[in-house]
Motif scaffolding. Structure first.
Motif, PDB file in Angstrom:
ATOM      1  N   PRO A 148       6.431   4.754  11.859  1.00 31.51           N
ATOM      2  CA  PRO A 148       5.775   4.486  10.565  1.00 31.51           C
ATOM      3  C   PRO A 148       4.614   5.446  10.289  1.00 31.51           C
ATOM      4  N   ARG A 149       3.822   5.728  11.318  1.00 32.07           N
ATOM      5  CA  ARG A 149       2.716   6.681  11.124  1.00 32.07           C
ATOM      6  C   ARG A 149       3.248   8.093  10.909  1.00 32.07           C
ATOM      7  N   LEU A 150       4.281   8.478  11.678  1.00 30.25           N
ATOM      8  CA  LEU A 150       4.891   9.794  11.497  1.00 30.25           C
ATOM      9  C   LEU A 150       5.511   9.924  10.118  1.00 30.25           C
ATOM     10  N   MET A 151       6.046   8.819   9.599  1.00 27.31           N
ATOM     11  CA  MET A 151       6.617   8.819   8.252  1.00 27.31           C
ATOM     12  C   MET A 151       5.568   9.237   7.214  1.00 27.31           C
ATOM     13  N   LEU A 152       4.391   8.621   7.279  1.00 33.50           N
ATOM     14  CA  LEU A 152       3.334   8.940   6.326  1.00 33.50           C
ATOM     15  C   LEU A 152       2.855  10.377   6.493  1.00 33.50           C
ATOM     16  N   VAL A 197       0.834  -1.205   0.000  1.00 32.29           N
ATOM     17  CA  VAL A 197       0.000   0.000   0.000  1.00 32.29           C
ATOM     18  C   VAL A 197       0.868   1.254   0.000  1.00 32.29           C
ATOM     19  N   LEU A 198       1.937   1.269   0.798  1.00 28.93           N
ATOM     20  CA  LEU A 198       2.791   2.460   0.848  1.00 28.93           C
ATOM     21  C   LEU A 198       3.597   2.630  -0.438  1.00 28.93           C
ATOM     22  N   ILE A 199       3.960   1.524  -1.092  1.00 27.11           N
ATOM     23  CA  ILE A 199       4.629   1.641  -2.392  1.00 27.11           C
ATOM     24  C   ILE A 199       3.670   2.249  -3.417  1.00 27.11           C
ATOM     25  N   VAL A 200       2.419   1.782  -3.414  1.00 26.90           N
ATOM     26  CA  VAL A 200       1.414   2.362  -4.318  1.00 26.90           C
ATOM     27  C   VAL A 200       1.176   3.823  -3.973  1.00 26.90           C
ATOM     28  N   TRP A 201       1.108   4.139  -2.672  1.00 31.98           N
ATOM     29  CA  TRP A 201       0.910   5.531  -2.226  1.00 31.98           C
ATOM     30  C   TRP A 201       1.995   6.429  -2.807  1.00 31.98           C
ATOM     31  N   SER A 202       3.252   6.022  -2.674  1.00 29.86           N
ATOM     32  CA  SER A 202       4.352   6.869  -3.147  1.00 29.86           C
ATOM     33  C   SER A 202       4.332   7.017  -4.661  1.00 29.86           C
ATOM     34  N   GLY A 203       3.973   5.926  -5.377  1.00 35.68           N
ATOM     35  CA  GLY A 203       3.898   6.020  -6.824  1.00 35.68           C
ATOM     36  C   GLY A 203       2.822   6.987  -7.285  1.00 35.68           C
ATOM     37  N   VAL A 233      18.858  19.651   6.677  1.00 30.42           N
ATOM     38  CA  VAL A 233      18.459  19.878   8.069  1.00 30.42           C
ATOM     39  C   VAL A 233      17.532  18.759   8.545  1.00 30.42           C
ATOM     40  N   GLY A 234      16.563  18.392   7.699  1.00 28.00           N
ATOM     41  CA  GLY A 234      15.659  17.305   8.074  1.00 28.00           C
ATOM     42  C   GLY A 234      16.395  16.000   8.316  1.00 28.00           C
ATOM     43  N   SER A 235      17.372  15.701   7.456  1.00 30.17           N
ATOM     44  CA  SER A 235      18.161  14.479   7.632  1.00 30.17           C
ATOM     45  C   SER A 235      18.945  14.515   8.929  1.00 30.17           C
ATOM     46  N   PHE A 236      19.539  15.659   9.237  1.00 30.70           N
ATOM     47  CA  PHE A 236      20.327  15.770  10.466  1.00 30.70           C
ATOM     48  C   PHE A 236      19.445  15.638  11.704  1.00 30.70           C
ATOM     49  N   VAL A 237      18.249  16.216  11.652  1.00 33.49           N
ATOM     50  CA  VAL A 237      17.342  16.141  12.800  1.00 33.49           C
ATOM     51  C   VAL A 237      16.977  14.690  13.098  1.00 33.49           C
ATOM     52  N   VAL A 238      16.615  13.924  12.063  1.00 36.81           N
ATOM     53  CA  VAL A 238      16.217  12.543  12.329  1.00 36.81           C
ATOM     54  C   VAL A 238      17.422  11.653  12.624  1.00 36.81           C
ATOM     55  N   ALA A 239      18.617  12.036  12.127  1.00 35.62           N
ATOM     56  CA  ALA A 239      19.810  11.235  12.415  1.00 35.62           C
ATOM     57  C   ALA A 239      20.268  11.379  13.851  1.00 35.62           C
ATOM     58  N   THR A 266      12.019  14.598   3.156  1.00 39.51           N
ATOM     59  CA  THR A 266      13.263  13.912   3.512  1.00 39.51           C
ATOM     60  C   THR A 266      13.108  13.119   4.797  1.00 39.51           C
ATOM     61  N   VAL A 267      12.447  13.696   5.789  1.00 35.69           N
ATOM     62  CA  VAL A 267      12.191  12.966   7.035  1.00 35.69           C
ATOM     63  C   VAL A 267      11.414  11.683   6.739  1.00 35.69           C
ATOM     64  N   GLY A 268      10.376  11.802   5.900  1.00 34.43           N
ATOM     65  CA  GLY A 268       9.604  10.613   5.540  1.00 34.43           C
ATOM     66  C   GLY A 268      10.441   9.576   4.819  1.00 34.43           C
ATOM     67  N   ASN A 269      11.324  10.019   3.916  1.00 36.07           N
ATOM     68  CA  ASN A 269      12.160   9.082   3.168  1.00 36.07           C
ATOM     69  C   ASN A 269      13.126   8.330   4.073  1.00 36.07           C
ATOM     70  N   VAL A 270      13.717   9.034   5.051  1.00 36.45           N
ATOM     71  CA  VAL A 270      14.650   8.376   5.965  1.00 36.45           C
ATOM     72  C   VAL A 270      13.916   7.338   6.811  1.00 36.45           C
ATOM     73  N   TYR A 271      12.750   7.700   7.325  1.00 31.44           N
ATOM     74  CA  TYR A 271      11.952   6.745   8.099  1.00 31.44           C
ATOM     75  C   TYR A 271      11.586   5.525   7.239  1.00 31.44           C
ATOM     76  N   TRP A 272      11.244   5.756   5.971  1.00 29.53           N
ATOM     77  CA  TRP A 272      10.864   4.660   5.089  1.00 29.53           C
ATOM     78  C   TRP A 272      12.029   3.693   4.886  1.00 29.53           C
ATOM     79  N   SER A 273      13.217   4.224   4.633  1.00 30.98           N
ATOM     80  CA  SER A 273      14.388   3.358   4.444  1.00 30.98           C
ATOM     81  C   SER A 273      14.616   2.496   5.671  1.00 30.98           C
ATOM     82  N   THR A 274      14.515   3.098   6.838  1.00 27.91           N
ATOM     83  CA  THR A 274      14.710   2.355   8.084  1.00 27.91           C
ATOM     84  C   THR A 274      13.648   1.285   8.244  1.00 27.91           C
ATOM     85  N   LEU A 275      12.394   1.617   7.936  1.00 26.51           N
ATOM     86  CA  LEU A 275      11.296   0.671   8.096  1.00 26.51           C
ATOM     87  C   LEU A 275      11.481  -0.553   7.192  1.00 26.51           C
ATOM     88  N   VAL A 276      11.818  -0.314   5.931  1.00 26.37           N
ATOM     89  CA  VAL A 276      12.002  -1.436   5.001  1.00 26.37           C
ATOM     90  C   VAL A 276      13.201  -2.285   5.396  1.00 26.37           C
TER      91      VAL A 276
END
Length: 453
Positions: free
Chosen positions: A296-300, A233-239, A281-287, A334-344
């Motif tokens: 996962p919910r915050l990612m979406l 579902v999330l892959i379809v969402w992003s597409g 900045v977003g990447s540094f904050v989540v790192a 960017t925050v969402g993308n970093v969370y997604w990579s971690t989740l997968v």
């Protein structure tokens, strides 16, 4: 509180340092090549159609080979797959160098090289994403994804293009081609120096094998993917969101800046740079902090917050009001993308991780050309407004539907102490072999994941 030590923690591990250095070098090369390529084509007497053909060839290579890249990442040692792809890119640019020196370089040579470079990126990308969890502990994986996001934003959006523009004014195109080839060569050497940790050997070197050591067929990987509702579902969402957003952002926004706001190329460049800074900045904050339990919910929600500002961009009365909207897009996406990579990386079993990541890549890339085509259908102001409004509003509706249909809270990570306790119990139950993969969490469909054996 932001923690620099937490952000840089993955670099304590030698293997990951080498992969990270390789990633930096190749991303800088991509950024330089992005700016240099049009000038190389123009030196050869090419026009806009020729350049479109070169750029299109790279996209064809990327899209057509991405599923192959995922399969290779699961069937062969991921270190070797990354090394092969970097070597192929080195070979293509070395061939261009030789042809250039001979004085016979033509546009079709650039087209062929672009096709190979796109295919190499399609193979190395999923393999790199799948290989990272084999090189760093899970506690540092989130920071590693954020570091890579920082490098990508800096290298491709800012530093690489700036260096490329400077080189174009100082040296011949031959030198730029040679430098790009050398960057791939150095990156390949860094990858070759990686020595998998003993605890990761099983995951790194037979990623295609299940718990019994048998290869996992592609149909089993697909069965796993579709058994996990949150995943597909999330892959379809992003597409779908990229279908709605990439055309207006890449094709129409420059015209909005020029025609409606009286801006020029410098204004557009400023917007891109500000967006890139916000992404860093977003990447540094989540790192700098551990992912929260409900990430996962915050990612979406972060993805949605990054997408929604598009609806307002066509209504702003001045260019300067675009900048905060660009900041929102750069930061939250960017925050969402970093969370997604971690989740997968933490939820998908290693035996199918490369193929799942490649399918995610394909889902993100496949509809981008259609989005560009839709954006170019009509110059009518009303049509443009509707594209921007729908592009920003429909992702919000898609998110509301997704939150209702998929229980993302079921994917919450356990606290560190709880995770360690669960891991210890699992190791005890398995005889403490330390090589078995922990399967992903249960899907929202309340069905057990498809066995990978």
């Amino acid at each position: 509180m932001l923690s620099l030590s937490k952000s840089l923690a993955p670099l304590r591990h030698r293997n990951y340092r080498l992969l990270f250095i390789s990633f930096i070098i190749s991303m800088l090369g991509d950024g330089v090549w992005l700016v240099a390529l049009p000038w190389v084509a123009m030196e050869l007497g090419g026009n806009s159609s020729d350049l479109a053909m070169v750029v299109g060839a790279e996209s064809v290579g990327l899209i057509s080979c991405v599923l192959v890249g995922g399969a290779l990442a699961d069937r062969y040692p991921r270190k070797a797959v990354i090394g092969w792809s970097l070597t192929a890119a080195l070979g293509a640019l070395s061939a261009l160098t030789i042809i250039h020196i001979s004085g016979h370089l033509e546009i079709w040579h650039l087209v062929g090289a672009a096709l190979v470079l796109g295919a190499a990126a399609a193979i190395s990308g999923p393999a790199t994403d799948a290989f990272t969890p084999d090189l760093v502990p899970e506690d540092d994986l989130h920071a590693a994804n954020a570091l890579e996001s920082i490098v990508r934003s800096l290298a491709v959006r800012m530093v690489g293009p700036a260096v490329g523009g400077l080189l174009i004014s100082l040296v011949d195109s031959l030198i730029i081609i040679v430098m790009n080839a050398v960057s791939f060569g150095i990156a390949a050497v860094c990858v070759a120096m990686i020595k998998p940790l003993p605890s990761a050997v099983g995951r790194a070197d037979d990623g295609a094998a299940d718990a019994d050591g048998a290869p996992v067929p592609y149909r089993q990987a697909l069965r796993y993917l579709f058994s996990e509702r949150w995943l597909w579902v999330l892959i379809v969402w992003s597409g779908l969101v990229l279908l709605l957003q990439s055309g207006p952002r890449q094709v129409l926004l420059p015209f909005v800046i020029h025609n409606d706001l009286g801006g020029d190329a410098r204004n557009y460049g400023t917007l891109i740079a500000v967006t890139g800074i916000a992404a860093v900045v977003g990447s540094f904050v989540v790192a700098s902090r551990k992912p929260p339990r409900d990430y996962p919910r915050l990612m979406l929600l972060a993805w949605t917050a990054g997408a929604a500002p598009l609806a307002l961009m066509v209504f702003v009365p001045s260019f300067w009001m675009l900048l905060p909207l660009g900041v929102m897009y750069g930061f939250f996406s960017t925050v969402g993308n970093v969370y997604w990579s971690t989740l997968v990386q933490t939820s998908v079993p290693s035996a199918v991780r490369g193929r799942v990541i490649s399918i995610d890549w394909l889902g993100s890339l496949a509809l981008v050309p259609l989005s560009a085509a839709l954006a170019g259908l009509s110059p009518n102001r009303g049509f443009v407004i509707w594209l921007f409004v729908l592009g920003g509003a429909l992702p919000v509706l898609l998110t509301l539907f997704t939150l209702r249909w998929v229980d993302l809270q079921a994917l919450r990570t356990a606290p560190a102490d709880e995770s360690k306790a669960s891991t210890a119990e699992a190791d005890t139950a398995k005889g403490s072999t330390g090589t078995a993969d922990v399967p992903g969490p249960s899907s929202a469909a309340d069905s057990a994941p498809v066995p990978l054996s």
